[in-house]
Design a protein around this motif. Sequence first.
Motif, PDB file in Angstrom:
ATOM      1  N   PHE A  59       0.849  -1.181   0.000  1.00  0.00           N
ATOM      2  CA  PHE A  59       0.000   0.000   0.000  1.00  0.00           C
ATOM      3  C   PHE A  59       0.888   1.234   0.000  1.00  0.00           C
ATOM      4  CE2 PHE A  59       0.888  -0.527   4.472  1.00  0.00           C
ATOM      5  CZ  PHE A  59       0.880   0.753   5.016  1.00  0.00           C
ATOM      6  N   THR A  60       0.311   2.340  -0.415  1.00  0.00           N
ATOM      7  CA  THR A  60       1.020   3.617  -0.447  1.00  0.00           C
ATOM      8  C   THR A  60       0.440   4.502   0.642  1.00  0.00           C
ATOM      9  OG1 THR A  60       1.392   3.438  -2.829  1.00  0.00           O
ATOM     10  CG2 THR A  60       1.650   5.619  -1.839  1.00  0.00           C
ATOM     11  N   TYR A 117      -8.507   5.195   1.350  1.00  0.00           N
ATOM     12  CA  TYR A 117      -8.935   5.277   2.744  1.00  0.00           C
ATOM     13  C   TYR A 117      -8.316   6.539   3.325  1.00  0.00           C
ATOM     14  CZ  TYR A 117      -9.404   4.189   7.725  1.00  0.00           C
ATOM     15  OH  TYR A 117      -9.712   4.236   9.064  1.00  0.00           O
ATOM     16  N   VAL A 118      -9.148   7.436   3.840  1.00  0.00           N
ATOM     17  CA  VAL A 118      -8.675   8.717   4.369  1.00  0.00           C
ATOM     18  C   VAL A 118      -8.831   8.741   5.878  1.00  0.00           C
ATOM     19  CG1 VAL A 118      -9.014  11.215   4.400  1.00  0.00           C
ATOM     20  CG2 VAL A 118      -9.149   9.972   2.230  1.00  0.00           C
ATOM     21  N   ILE A 119      -7.749   9.066   6.569  1.00  0.00           N
ATOM     22  CA  ILE A 119      -7.756   9.217   8.020  1.00  0.00           C
ATOM     23  C   ILE A 119      -7.764  10.710   8.329  1.00  0.00           C
ATOM     24  CG2 ILE A 119      -6.515   8.754  10.167  1.00  0.00           C
ATOM     25  CD1 ILE A 119      -5.256   6.331   8.769  1.00  0.00           C
ATOM     26  N   ASP A 120      -8.805  11.165   8.979  1.00  0.00           N
ATOM     27  CA  ASP A 120      -9.039  12.590   9.248  1.00  0.00           C
ATOM     28  C   ASP A 120      -8.397  12.970  10.583  1.00  0.00           C
ATOM     29  OD1 ASP A 120     -10.014  15.105   9.868  1.00  0.00           O
ATOM     30  OD2 ASP A 120     -12.072  14.667   9.264  1.00  0.00           O
ATOM     31  N   GLU A 158      -5.036   2.797  10.452  1.00  0.00           N
ATOM     32  CA  GLU A 158      -4.426   2.409   9.180  1.00  0.00           C
ATOM     33  C   GLU A 158      -4.268   0.899   9.086  1.00  0.00           C
ATOM     34  OE1 GLU A 158      -0.780   4.316   7.074  1.00  0.00           O
ATOM     35  OE2 GLU A 158       0.006   2.695   8.340  1.00  0.00           O
ATOM     36  N   TYR A 159      -3.686   0.299  10.090  1.00  0.00           N
ATOM     37  CA  TYR A 159      -3.429  -1.137  10.027  1.00  0.00           C
ATOM     38  C   TYR A 159      -4.708  -1.955  10.166  1.00  0.00           C
ATOM     39  CZ  TYR A 159       1.471  -0.329   9.603  1.00  0.00           C
ATOM     40  OH  TYR A 159       2.688   0.069   9.116  1.00  0.00           O
ATOM     41  N   GLN A 160      -5.684  -1.404  10.840  1.00  0.00           N
ATOM     42  CA  GLN A 160      -6.982  -2.061  10.894  1.00  0.00           C
ATOM     43  C   GLN A 160      -7.595  -2.124   9.493  1.00  0.00           C
ATOM     44  OE1 GLN A 160     -10.491   0.068  12.687  1.00  0.00           O
ATOM     45  NE2 GLN A 160     -10.390  -1.607  14.159  1.00  0.00           N
ATOM     46  N   TRP A 161      -7.490  -1.024   8.752  1.00  0.00           N
ATOM     47  CA  TRP A 161      -8.039  -0.988   7.395  1.00  0.00           C
ATOM     48  C   TRP A 161      -7.242  -1.891   6.461  1.00  0.00           C
ATOM     49  CZ3 TRP A 161      -6.490   0.563   2.462  1.00  0.00           C
ATOM     50  CH2 TRP A 161      -7.522   0.711   1.525  1.00  0.00           C
ATOM     51  N   ILE A 162      -5.923  -1.845   6.556  1.00  0.00           N
ATOM     52  CA  ILE A 162      -5.076  -2.681   5.695  1.00  0.00           C
ATOM     53  C   ILE A 162      -5.376  -4.164   5.934  1.00  0.00           C
ATOM     54  CG2 ILE A 162      -2.696  -3.445   5.307  1.00  0.00           C
ATOM     55  CD1 ILE A 162      -3.367  -0.808   3.951  1.00  0.00           C
ATOM     56  N   ASP A 163      -5.531  -4.540   7.198  1.00  0.00           N
ATOM     57  CA  ASP A 163      -5.801  -5.945   7.521  1.00  0.00           C
ATOM     58  C   ASP A 163      -7.140  -6.422   6.959  1.00  0.00           C
ATOM     59  OD1 ASP A 163      -3.413  -6.221   8.811  1.00  0.00           O
ATOM     60  OD2 ASP A 163      -4.237  -5.964  10.836  1.00  0.00           O
ATOM     61  N   SER A 164      -8.085  -5.497   6.833  1.00  0.00           N
ATOM     62  CA  SER A 164      -9.421  -5.890   6.382  1.00  0.00           C
ATOM     63  C   SER A 164      -9.629  -5.683   4.884  1.00  0.00           C
ATOM     64  CB  SER A 164     -10.486  -5.100   7.152  1.00  0.00           C
ATOM     65  OG  SER A 164     -10.362  -3.712   6.899  1.00  0.00           O
ATOM     66  N   HIS A 165      -8.610  -5.192   4.176  1.00  0.00           N
ATOM     67  CA  HIS A 165      -8.727  -4.964   2.733  1.00  0.00           C
ATOM     68  C   HIS A 165      -7.553  -5.660   2.029  1.00  0.00           C
ATOM     69  CE1 HIS A 165     -11.456  -1.900   4.209  1.00  0.00           C
ATOM     70  NE2 HIS A 165     -11.949  -1.809   2.991  1.00  0.00           N
ATOM     71  N   ILE A 204      -4.608   7.689   2.808  1.00  0.00           N
ATOM     72  CA  ILE A 204      -4.339   9.124   2.873  1.00  0.00           C
ATOM     73  C   ILE A 204      -4.461   9.585   4.316  1.00  0.00           C
ATOM     74  CG2 ILE A 204      -5.080  11.414   2.119  1.00  0.00           C
ATOM     75  CD1 ILE A 204      -4.199   9.916  -0.261  1.00  0.00           C
ATOM     76  N   HIS A 205      -3.398  10.176   4.843  1.00  0.00           N
ATOM     77  CA  HIS A 205      -3.434  10.789   6.169  1.00  0.00           C
ATOM     78  C   HIS A 205      -3.666  12.288   5.974  1.00  0.00           C
ATOM     79  CE1 HIS A 205      -1.651   7.402   8.663  1.00  0.00           C
ATOM     80  NE2 HIS A 205      -1.527   6.959   7.426  1.00  0.00           N
TER      81      HIS A 205
END
Length: 208
Positions: free
Chosen positions: A2-3, A28-31, A100-107, A119-120
């Motif tokens: 992932f980038t 995926y955007v982290i606000d 971030e890692y929660q999203w990566i693990d689920s996608h 995106i942060h």
Amino acid sequence: MFTRVGLTGGIAAGKSTVASRFVDLGAYVIDYDKLARDAVRKGSEGLAQIIACFGRHARGRDGELNRQWMADHVFGDPGRLRELNRIVHPIVFREAGRLEYQWIDSHPEPKDGTRRLVIHDIPLLVETSRWDYFDAIITVEAPEETRIRRMVRNRGMTRAAAEARIRNQATQQQRFDISDYVIDSTKPIEQMFEDVDRLYRVLTHPSY
């Protein structure tokens, strides 16, 4: 793979519009604004540290952070602003990493070889000094006078208040200095979205 991208920009530069476009494209955007609010909510570790540092007036009668008092006593005082950032930034980055890692693990990784894009969305990226954390950095920019007009028109701020908020952020040049890509938000929105779409392809297609 992932980038990981840092998205920044001066206040009222149009960063939220760009972030929303990235979401529409599949990122995926982290606000970080939301994370910063959560970090100092009633009963939080962050609020407790702020009260210990700045005194009881930092907490309102409702038990929440007294934002107006903090704004009056922190903005315009670089030393106190650094103290506030020293408390809030580590909490925010810790939670961003968890999300971030929660999203990566689920996608799972796409089968077509493209990269997932995280995106942060960080208004104060320059101030965090954590630029090396990201694979790329994007800044969204507009001239200062344009941003002042937007704050007065859209946020009900006085011109003096808008100028003060700008003075308490990094300069446009400082954001340019750490960025790999610049998005001009003064373009018509269709053209700006074309720039975002093109950048999305660059960031998700290693051979693009």
